[in-house]
Design a protein around this motif. Structure first.
Motif, PDB file in Angstrom:
ATOM      1  N   UNK A  22      36.568  31.261  -4.724  1.00 43.60           N
ATOM      2  CA  UNK A  22      35.475  30.499  -5.310  1.00 43.60           C
ATOM      3  C   UNK A  22      34.966  29.442  -4.330  1.00 43.60           C
ATOM      4  N   UNK A  23      33.618  29.342  -4.235  1.00 39.95           N
ATOM      5  CA  UNK A  23      33.018  28.378  -3.307  1.00 39.95           C
ATOM      6  C   UNK A  23      32.963  26.969  -3.899  1.00 39.95           C
ATOM      7  N   UNK A  24      32.856  26.876  -5.223  1.00 41.50           N
ATOM      8  CA  UNK A  24      32.714  25.580  -5.878  1.00 41.50           C
ATOM      9  C   UNK A  24      33.683  25.475  -7.056  1.00 41.50           C
ATOM     10  N   UNK A  25      33.843  24.264  -7.550  1.00 43.30           N
ATOM     11  CA  UNK A  25      34.615  24.053  -8.766  1.00 43.30           C
ATOM     12  C   UNK A  25      33.916  22.973  -9.584  1.00 43.30           C
ATOM     13  N   UNK A  26      34.177  22.959 -10.889  1.00 42.45           N
ATOM     14  CA  UNK A  26      33.560  21.968 -11.756  1.00 42.45           C
ATOM     15  C   UNK A  26      34.514  20.787 -11.965  1.00 42.45           C
ATOM     16  N   UNK A  27      33.942  19.589 -11.940  1.00 44.20           N
ATOM     17  CA  UNK A  27      34.716  18.374 -12.210  1.00 44.20           C
ATOM     18  C   UNK A  27      33.940  17.516 -13.210  1.00 44.20           C
ATOM     19  N   UNK A  28      34.673  16.709 -13.943  1.00 50.69           N
ATOM     20  CA  UNK A  28      34.037  15.815 -14.909  1.00 50.69           C
ATOM     21  C   UNK A  28      33.658  14.512 -14.226  1.00 50.69           C
ATOM     22  N   UNK A  29      32.461  14.026 -14.511  1.00 47.04           N
ATOM     23  CA  UNK A  29      31.988  12.775 -13.932  1.00 47.04           C
ATOM     24  C   UNK A  29      31.463  11.877 -15.046  1.00 47.04           C
ATOM     25  N   UNK A  30      31.386  10.601 -14.742  1.00 47.13           N
ATOM     26  CA  UNK A  30      30.829   9.615 -15.672  1.00 47.13           C
ATOM     27  C   UNK A  30      29.705   8.873 -14.974  1.00 47.13           C
ATOM     28  N   UNK A  31      28.533   8.807 -15.609  1.00 47.36           N
ATOM     29  CA  UNK A  31      27.392   8.172 -14.958  1.00 47.36           C
ATOM     30  C   UNK A  31      27.320   6.689 -15.291  1.00 47.36           C
ATOM     31  N   UNK A  32      26.240   6.047 -14.821  1.00 42.69           N
ATOM     32  CA  UNK A  32      26.100   4.604 -14.960  1.00 42.69           C
ATOM     33  C   UNK A  32      25.960   4.132 -16.407  1.00 42.69           C
ATOM     34  N   UNK A  33      25.656   5.056 -17.315  1.00 46.22           N
ATOM     35  CA  UNK A  33      25.547   4.714 -18.738  1.00 46.22           C
ATOM     36  C   UNK A  33      26.814   5.071 -19.527  1.00 46.22           C
ATOM     37  N   UNK A  34      27.854   5.496 -18.792  1.00 50.31           N
ATOM     38  CA  UNK A  34      29.097   5.848 -19.449  1.00 50.31           C
ATOM     39  C   UNK A  34      29.111   7.241 -20.031  1.00 50.31           C
ATOM     40  N   UNK A  35      28.110   8.065 -19.700  1.00 51.96           N
ATOM     41  CA  UNK A  35      28.038   9.436 -20.218  1.00 51.96           C
ATOM     42  C   UNK A  35      28.838  10.374 -19.321  1.00 51.96           C
ATOM     43  N   UNK A  36      29.555  11.293 -19.931  1.00 52.99           N
ATOM     44  CA  UNK A  36      30.339  12.258 -19.161  1.00 52.99           C
ATOM     45  C   UNK A  36      29.632  13.614 -19.122  1.00 52.99           C
ATOM     46  N   UNK A  37      29.839  14.316 -18.029  1.00 54.37           N
ATOM     47  CA  UNK A  37      29.272  15.650 -17.869  1.00 54.37           C
ATOM     48  C   UNK A  37      30.071  16.385 -16.815  1.00 54.37           C
ATOM     49  N   UNK A  38      29.792  17.670 -16.658  1.00 54.55           N
ATOM     50  CA  UNK A  38      30.440  18.483 -15.628  1.00 54.55           C
ATOM     51  C   UNK A  38      29.450  18.746 -14.499  1.00 54.55           C
ATOM     52  N   UNK A  39      29.919  18.624 -13.261  1.00 59.79           N
ATOM     53  CA  UNK A  39      29.096  18.973 -12.106  1.00 59.79           C
ATOM     54  C   UNK A  39      29.902  19.899 -11.193  1.00 59.79           C
ATOM     55  N   UNK A  40      29.200  20.621 -10.341  1.00 62.88           N
ATOM     56  CA  UNK A  40      29.848  21.492  -9.350  1.00 62.88           C
ATOM     57  C   UNK A  40      29.980  20.757  -8.029  1.00 62.88           C
ATOM     58  N   UNK A  41      31.126  20.900  -7.387  1.00 63.28           N
ATOM     59  CA  UNK A  41      31.333  20.368  -6.049  1.00 63.28           C
ATOM     60  C   UNK A  41      31.873  21.499  -5.171  1.00 63.28           C
ATOM     61  N   UNK A  42      31.527  21.489  -3.860  1.00 64.22           N
ATOM     62  CA  UNK A  42      32.011  22.564  -2.990  1.00 64.22           C
ATOM     63  C   UNK A  42      33.501  22.456  -2.737  1.00 64.22           C
ATOM     64  N   UNK A  43      34.138  23.584  -2.591  1.00 62.13           N
ATOM     65  CA  UNK A  43      35.565  23.620  -2.266  1.00 62.13           C
ATOM     66  C   UNK A  43      35.766  23.210  -0.811  1.00 62.13           C
TER      67      UNK A  43
END
Length: 287
Positions: free
Chosen positions: A16-37
């Protein structure tokens, strides 16, 4: 064309070239984004530990072949019998037909380069630059350069999905895309393309190379090793990159975005087409 009967056996490993990680933005909202391996791949040449490459892992066999080629550790692909990549142990085992003479001495001195992820070249390679002479007959038309820029802009890529990677591409003199490779380091991406060219028996004398990264001395030297006389970048160049390009007869184009570029060395290869701007002005006036 290469002798396909004696090309190395490749493992054709995938990961796999990428993986998903959980992030929190400046408003405290969480989401999943892809980052390269980014994972280590230790290269063993006839059981001799050579180097550990940090790579996304998209083209590991081609990367290893290109690394050996661009370091001039192996001059002929037919000397290699196999490249076997095993991601479970993070290793690439390269076997040759007759071994590599003086491997210990040839790899004793290393130079850490400015490549992202810190690339390395073996010291003796720097001494061989004086022997490289690139073909002077190669030319690039302005329309082909713009076609290359547009192709890269619209290319589907890991960068658009996850960012944090560099892309390199090989084009024909007419601007046709031949190879496109991304990795966490531009030095890896250029090596992978070198490996693909080696496998396909492709010469570089009438080709154009594009990179999203800086045109450092390492990038220029590797392009020269591949016999490519024209390098393009959307970024800039370093003093040593400029110096080496002047020395080996390479044309460097930096800041290639939209219809803008800066030609830094060996301007005789550029075929300007003023009518391209006349066409743009006509369209603008009509609007």
């Amino acid at each position: 064309m290469p002798d396909t009967l004696h090309l190395p056996e490749l493992s054709h490993s995938t990961i796999e070239f990428t993986r998903e990680v959980q992030v929190t933005d400046e408003r405290g909202r969480t989401s999943l984004i892809s980052i390269p391996a980014e994972r280590p791949l230790t290269v063993y040449l006839d059981k001799h530990e050579l180097v550990t490459l940090m790579t996304m892992g998209g083209n590991p066999e081609a990367l290893v072949l290109g690394y050996l080629r661009n370091q001039r550790l192996i001059r002929d692909i037919h000397q290699i019998t196999a490249v076997q990549v095993d991601w479970e142990v993070g290793a690439a085992a390269v076997t040759t037909r007759h071994g590599v003479a003086g491997i210990e001495e040839r790899t004793a001195k290393r130079v850490v380069t400015t490549g992202c992820g810190q690339g390395t070249v073996f010291g003796g390679l720097m001494d061989e630059v004086d022997q490289i002479v690139l073909p002077d007959h190669a030319r690039i038309r302005q329309s082909a350069l713009y076609r290359i820029i547009d192709t890269i802009r619209t290319q589907q890529s890991v960068y658009k999905k996850a960012g944090s990677v560099h892309g390199c591409a090989l084009f024909s003199q007419y601007g046709d895309l031949l190879y496109f490779v991304e990795d966490v380091g531009r030095h890896n991406a250029v090596d992978a393309i070198a490996g693909k060219m080696w496998l396909d028996g492709m010469e570089g004398g009438d080709k154009i190379f594009y990179t999203t990264g800086r045109l450092t001395s390492e990038m220029v030297i590797k392009g020269a090793q591949m016999g490519i006389p024209i390098l393009l970048s959307r970024s800039g160049t370093t003093e040593m990159g400029h110096q080496v390009a002047e020395q080996v007869g390479m044309s460097l184009f930096s800041r290639c975005t939209g219809r803008h570029f800066l030609l830094l060395t060996h301007a005789q290869r550029m075929v300007f087409e003023p009518d391209l701007f006349a066409e743009v002005m006509t369209v603008t006036e009509q609007v």
